[in-house]
Every structure is written in C-alpha cells, then in structure tokens.
Design a protein around this motif. Sequence first.
Motif, mmCIF file in Angstrom:
data_model
loop_
_atom_site.group_PDB
_atom_site.id
_atom_site.type_symbol
_atom_site.label_atom_id
_atom_site.label_comp_id
_atom_site.label_asym_id
_atom_site.label_seq_id
_atom_site.Cartn_x
_atom_site.Cartn_y
_atom_site.Cartn_z
ATOM 1 N N SER A 1 0.845 -1.158 -0.140
ATOM 2 C CA SER A 1 0.136 -0.145 0.053
ATOM 3 C C SER A 1 0.756 1.255 0.053
ATOM 4 N N ASP A 2 0.629 2.397 -0.382
ATOM 5 C CA ASP A 2 1.029 3.760 -0.472
ATOM 6 C C ASP A 2 1.505 3.923 0.734
ATOM 7 N N ASP A 3 1.070 3.822 2.011
ATOM 8 C CA ASP A 3 1.673 4.038 3.361
ATOM 9 C C ASP A 3 2.836 3.302 3.613
ATOM 10 N N GLU A 4 3.083 2.055 2.918
ATOM 11 C CA GLU A 4 3.994 1.073 3.206
ATOM 12 C C GLU A 4 5.036 1.221 2.120
ATOM 13 N N SER A 5 4.968 2.119 1.253
ATOM 14 C CA SER A 5 5.783 2.215 0.317
ATOM 15 C C SER A 5 7.243 2.707 0.535
ATOM 16 N N TYR A 6 8.215 2.405 -0.089
ATOM 17 C CA TYR A 6 9.737 3.091 0.407
ATOM 18 C C TYR A 6 10.321 3.331 -0.943
ATOM 19 N N GLU A 7 11.618 4.161 -0.895
ATOM 20 C CA GLU A 7 12.191 4.264 -1.913
ATOM 21 C C GLU A 7 13.677 3.877 -1.609
ATOM 22 N N LEU A 8 14.289 3.303 -2.574
ATOM 23 C CA LEU A 8 15.663 2.983 -2.426
ATOM 24 C C LEU A 8 16.541 4.178 -2.659
ATOM 25 N N LEU A 9 17.458 4.640 -1.817
ATOM 26 C CA LEU A 9 18.332 5.839 -2.122
ATOM 27 C C LEU A 9 19.539 5.672 -2.709
ATOM 28 N N GLY A 10 20.124 4.339 -2.398
ATOM 29 C CA GLY A 10 21.515 4.066 -2.756
ATOM 30 C C GLY A 10 22.027 2.992 -2.033
ATOM 31 N N LEU A 11 23.409 2.596 -2.256
ATOM 32 C CA LEU A 11 23.973 1.523 -1.705
ATOM 33 C C LEU A 11 24.699 1.991 -0.393
ATOM 34 N N ASP A 12 24.267 1.254 0.605
ATOM 35 C CA ASP A 12 25.068 1.567 1.927
ATOM 36 C C ASP A 12 26.411 0.435 2.008
ATOM 37 N N ASN A 13 26.735 0.319 3.039
ATOM 38 C CA ASN A 13 28.021 -0.692 2.876
ATOM 39 C C ASN A 13 27.850 -2.095 2.584
ATOM 40 N N VAL A 14 28.771 -2.716 1.901
ATOM 41 C CA VAL A 14 28.694 -3.975 1.614
ATOM 42 C C VAL A 14 29.452 -4.733 2.852
ATOM 43 N N LEU A 15 29.050 -5.843 3.558
ATOM 44 C CA LEU A 15 29.462 -6.389 4.694
ATOM 45 C C LEU A 15 30.108 -7.644 4.163
ATOM 46 N N LEU A 16 31.386 -7.991 4.607
ATOM 47 C CA LEU A 16 31.964 -9.143 4.388
ATOM 48 C C LEU A 16 32.425 -9.830 5.735
ATOM 49 N N PRO A 17 32.348 -11.073 5.721
ATOM 50 C CA PRO A 17 32.640 -11.666 7.043
ATOM 51 C C PRO A 17 34.065 -11.935 7.068
#
Length: 135
Positions: free
Chosen positions: A2-18
């Motif tokens: 629903s519209d109130d649950e929508s979101y927008e991807l803003l970009g890449l955050d960190n990539v985690l490597l173990p």
Amino acid sequence: MSDDESYELLGLDNVLLPVGDLGEAVAFYGRAGLEVAFRLDEAGIVLLKVGKEAPGLLLRLEEELGRRQPVWASPRVWLEVRDARAAGRALEAAGIRLLDAPSPVATGWTVEFADPWGNVIGFTDYSKRPELARG
C-alpha cells in the motif's frame, strides 16, 4: 504494497564481508589497494574505502569463520577501476592470487580474487563503454 508502506531505495550502503581475523583482513585488503576508513576493534568492524564514495566494504569479525575457497554461488562484489588488467598485475605483484586471468566483459575487463575467507572481489573497468565510467 500500500502507499503508506511504500519506500524508495536511495542508494547503496556498506557491503558487509565476514572475516575471521581483522588484522589479517586489513593487511590482505591493504595489499589489494584498499584503504581503511575507520577501524573499531571493540565492535569487530573495519570499513574500507571504495573511491570517494561514502559507502564501503565493511569487514565484520566472525571468529568462528574458517578459511575457505570461494564457490561460484558466492556473492561477488565488483569495484570499478580504470584498468582491470593493470589491477590484476598489481594484485599478483602484491602476492594475491587471481581466481582466473583477466576476462573481457560487455563493458571492458574484469579480474577477481578471493580473501582467505572466500569473499570474492572483482575489479572491473569500462574501457569498452567509457561513457558509463566514473570520471
């Protein structure tokens, strides 16, 4: 959704490597040309710089993680470089084994290597599509 649950991807955050050892990981990635942005041993993390961008590669200590060979199904992180073939030569000169010879891709060339814990990193260039490359 629903519209109130929508979101927008803003970009890449960190990539985690173990990784199994922070000091060894910092030394390994240093030989590969990646610089430390910050290190918090008490939290078990190190952030490696990726160019001038704020996100980076976040190494997270997983002490129980043993050394392993990468499997093809492993996720791969590719980082842009100006010349992947030159990067491959520099990696080998620093004692880092390449997973394969530099390979042509649609945009240019790529070369991959793995850290001691099986995380696969690729360096790729846009020599065939320079209009897509970063400045």
